[in-house]
Write an enzyme that holds these catalytic residues in place. Structure first.
Site, short mmCIF file in Angstrom:
data_model
loop_
_atom_site.label_atom_id
_atom_site.label_comp_id
_atom_site.label_asym_id
_atom_site.label_seq_id
_atom_site.Cartn_x
_atom_site.Cartn_y
_atom_site.Cartn_z
N ASP A 91 -1.57 12.44 -1.98
CA ASP A 91 -1.61 13.90 -2.12
C ASP A 91 -1.82 14.23 -3.59
O ASP A 91 -1.04 13.80 -4.45
CB ASP A 91 -0.27 14.47 -1.62
CG ASP A 91 -0.28 15.99 -1.57
OD1 ASP A 91 -1.08 16.63 -2.29
OD2 ASP A 91 0.55 16.54 -0.82
N GLU A 101 0.86 -1.18 0.00
CA GLU A 101 0.00 0.00 0.00
C GLU A 101 0.90 1.23 0.00
O GLU A 101 1.61 1.49 0.96
CB GLU A 101 -0.91 0.01 1.22
CG GLU A 101 -1.85 1.22 1.27
CD GLU A 101 -2.58 1.37 2.59
OE1 GLU A 101 -3.39 2.32 2.69
OE2 GLU A 101 -2.34 0.58 3.52
N ASP A 159 5.19 4.47 3.60
CA ASP A 159 4.98 5.91 3.78
C ASP A 159 6.27 6.50 4.34
O ASP A 159 7.04 5.81 5.00
CB ASP A 159 3.81 6.18 4.73
CG ASP A 159 3.19 7.56 4.52
OD1 ASP A 159 2.10 7.64 3.95
OD2 ASP A 159 3.83 8.55 4.91
N ASP A 194 -10.51 10.64 -3.91
CA ASP A 194 -11.69 11.49 -3.95
C ASP A 194 -11.50 12.64 -4.91
O ASP A 194 -12.46 13.32 -5.28
CB ASP A 194 -11.96 12.07 -2.55
CG ASP A 194 -10.85 13.04 -2.17
OD1 ASP A 194 -11.09 14.27 -2.13
OD2 ASP A 194 -9.72 12.58 -1.93
#
Length: 219
Positions: free
Chosen positions: A120, A46, A71, A156
């Site tokens: 982002d 991920e 991350d 989104d």
């Protein structure tokens, strides 16, 4: 600040977090199955995982697969790492690095699936090449993905999704390519297992529609 420093101290002592300063950080490439997980189960990563909601929840649902949240922010990884420890999940790990360096940690074809969840959007035009769904990054993902591995993307952000579709439109190496501008009303929804990240819950509550796409690279 004190809380963030405490989190850094905690993950420094955790085996499920691989970060700079730990021996495996420089030696793990090509060895995730043998050295870290100690099994030959398929590996899902991920990217820009934040707190790692997908990594942890998928690990809970599918114990016969291995998951790695990636991350660069250690205080975010602390959360997913903590969930994994609390649930005694042995099939999930966290890698602290920027996605730009992903090829330094995974061998060609070592990954069986990639999730990119709510990265982002980097809306400024000068940041186009830094977007994690740009051609530059897609070429990296192709190298580390196994021939039958899926790339899955949720966001989104309409502009980022349309940008991604445009980038993919230039390629002739995609198979099984499907997408939707409204995941919750789509037949593709079951593929996402109704797992929601912090950002997905927040943006959905604000009325944003979630977009999703997936494909495999032709090798």
């Amino acid at each position: 600040m004190k809380s963030k420093l405490k989190r850094f101290e905690i993950i420094a002592g955790r085996q499920n977090v691989i970060e700079p300063g730990k021996e495996l950080f420089n030696t793990i490439k090509g060895k995730w199955s043998d050295v870290f997980f100690k099994n030959q189960h398929p590996i899902t990563i991920e990217l820009a995982c934040g707190r790692g909601e997908y990594s942890v929840n998928l690990a809970r649902q599918f114990p016969d697969r291995n998951y790695i949240g990636v991350d660069k922010k250690g205080d975010r990884l602390w959360k997913g790492s903590t969930w994994a420890v609390e649930d005694n999940l042995q099939n999930v790990a966290f890698l602290r690095t920027g996605i730009l360096f992903i090829e330094s940690f995974f061998e060609v074809g070592e990954v069986n699936e990639i999730w990119l969840t709510f990265p982002d959007p980097l809306p400024r035009k000068r940041d186009t090449k830094r977007r994690l769904s740009s051609t530059r990054y897609l070429d990296m993902y192709k190298k580390i993905l196994a021939p039958d591995g899926y790339f899955r993307f949720k966001t989104d952000n309409t502009d980022l999704f349309n940008f991604t579709l445009e980038e993919l439109g230039y390629r002739n190496d995609l198979v099984d390519f499907e997408y939707t501008h409204d995941l919750y009303q789509s037949v593709l929804r079951p593929e996402c297992f109704d797992i929601k990240t912090k950002y997905e819950e927040m943006f959905s509550a604000q009325g944003e529609v979630i977009k999703y796409l997936r494909f495999r690279f032709a090798h």
